[in-house]
Design an enzyme around this catalytic site. Structure first.
Site, short mmCIF file in Angstrom:
data_model
loop_
_atom_site.label_atom_id
_atom_site.label_comp_id
_atom_site.label_asym_id
_atom_site.label_seq_id
_atom_site.Cartn_x
_atom_site.Cartn_y
_atom_site.Cartn_z
N PRO A 86 0.82 -1.22 0.00
CA PRO A 86 0.00 0.00 0.00
C PRO A 86 0.85 1.27 0.00
O PRO A 86 0.35 2.34 -0.31
CB PRO A 86 -0.83 -0.10 1.28
CG PRO A 86 -0.30 -1.25 2.05
CD PRO A 86 0.56 -2.07 1.15
N GLU A 113 3.31 -7.26 7.98
CA GLU A 113 3.64 -5.83 7.84
C GLU A 113 4.51 -5.56 6.63
O GLU A 113 4.89 -4.42 6.38
CB GLU A 113 4.32 -5.32 9.12
CG GLU A 113 3.43 -5.36 10.35
CD GLU A 113 2.15 -4.57 10.18
OE1 GLU A 113 2.23 -3.39 9.84
OE2 GLU A 113 1.06 -5.15 10.38
N ARG A 155 -4.13 -8.65 -20.31
CA ARG A 155 -5.09 -8.35 -21.38
C ARG A 155 -4.52 -7.38 -22.41
O ARG A 155 -5.09 -7.22 -23.48
CB ARG A 155 -6.42 -7.85 -20.81
CG ARG A 155 -6.34 -6.53 -20.12
CD ARG A 155 -7.63 -6.20 -19.42
NE ARG A 155 -8.70 -5.77 -20.32
CZ ARG A 155 -8.75 -4.57 -20.91
NH1 ARG A 155 -7.79 -3.69 -20.72
NH2 ARG A 155 -9.76 -4.27 -21.70
N ASP A 170 -10.76 1.45 -23.82
CA ASP A 170 -10.81 1.41 -22.36
C ASP A 170 -10.81 2.79 -21.74
O ASP A 170 -10.14 3.69 -22.24
CB ASP A 170 -9.57 0.72 -21.79
CG ASP A 170 -9.55 -0.77 -22.02
OD1 ASP A 170 -10.62 -1.32 -22.27
OD2 ASP A 170 -8.46 -1.35 -21.95
N1 ADE Z 1 -0.84 -5.08 -0.15
C1 ADE Z 1 -1.65 -4.70 0.83
N2 ADE Z 1 -2.41 -3.66 0.44
C2 ADE Z 1 -2.05 -3.39 -0.85
C3 ADE Z 1 -2.43 -2.43 -1.79
N3 ADE Z 1 -3.35 -1.50 -1.54
N4 ADE Z 1 -1.82 -2.44 -2.99
C4 ADE Z 1 -0.87 -3.34 -3.25
N5 ADE Z 1 -0.45 -4.26 -2.40
C5 ADE Z 1 -1.03 -4.30 -1.20
#
Ligand code: ADE
Length: 259
Positions: A86, A113, A155, A170
């Protein structure tokens, strides 16, 4: 294209045997290899994680296990290493297109984590390494993010989609409709539960259909993605676009959403 995926949950990747990606694998367009990270853990419990230095909740994935796994999977080769997290750079259609042009990608799925940061430091000396996020929310691990990325990338490979034009149409694809989301779509029957298909789509008039589609794309972009609509290049808008945006009380440029 070759795709390697390292994860403690190889079962997550069963959907890559299905549909477009499954067919691309059968045809040999895509060579997907999924690896169990624990194969490179040597203790009886096949431990892949440990407590974080500095304290705090959760566990961190151990660098030695990841190092051995990546060394063995890469051998003498140099795939582009993608680490879903994230805290990574956003995964966009543009990045999907860029990655679709690579011959070899290696995805390293973290859990808990995340992976000890020295793993990324180590491989940056040798490989192109991208930490990538699929959105502003937190998943339990990188596996689902990899499924998303593999489908978006797969794709785009030549011959994977039946109709080559669908990629060009797209939302977010480069071209005239760049930065607009796609409008609504319809199929037969022309009348369903009292709801009509917009008559212009049955008119056979290609120019009018194209104009209608662009209007609908603009409307939806304003309604659902005002930040994308604000960022539209005024030079890419014709007179008709500008009139429609005015009707919607929307002004292009930073911080305008007229009430
Ligand atoms: N792993 C955990 N959350 C994630 C996200 N939002 N994007 C990519 N990998 C992740």
């Amino acid at each position: 294209m070759r795709l390697d995926i390292i994860s403690i949950f190889p079962e997550y990747f069963a959907p890559l045997g299905v549909s477009l990606i499954g067919k691309a694998r059968e045809r040999g367009t895509l060579d997907v290899r999924v690896h169990q990270l624990r194969e490179w853990a040597h203790d009886v419990h096949r431990t892949v994680d440990d407590t974080p230095y500095g304290g705090g909740p959760g566990m961190v994935m151990k660098p030695e296990v990841w190092g051995e796994a990546i060394d063995e999977v890469t051998g003498d080769g140099a795939p582009r290493l993608i680490v879903p997290t994230p805290s990574g750079r956003p995964f966009t259609q543009e990045l999907a297109q860029e990655l679709a042009e690579e011959p070899w990608l290696l995805f390293a799925c973290g859990r808990y984590e995340g992976i000890d940061s020295r793993v990324m430091t180590e491989y940056r000396a040798r490989l192109r390494v991208d930490e990538v996020s699929i959105g502003d929310y937190v998943l339990a691990g990188g596996e689902v993010a990899v499924l998303v990325m593999v489908e978006a990338i797969g794709r785009l490979l030549p011959g994977v989609l039946g109709n080559a034009c669908s990629v060009a149409d797209d939302s977010f694809a480069p071209g005239a409709m760049r930065n607009l989301v796609e409008g609504p779509v319809f199929t037969k029957p022309p009348l369903w539960r009292g709801h009509e298909v917009p008559p212009v789509l049955l008119s056979g008039h290609h120019g009018k259909v194209a104009r209608w589609r662009r209007d609908e794309a603009l409307r939806r972009t304003v309604a659902n993605r005002p930040e994308l609509a604000s960022a539209l290049d005024p030079g890419s808008l014709d007179k008709h676009d500008r009139r429609l945006l005015e009707e919607l009380s929307f002004r292009v440029g930073p911080e305008h959403m007229a009430d």
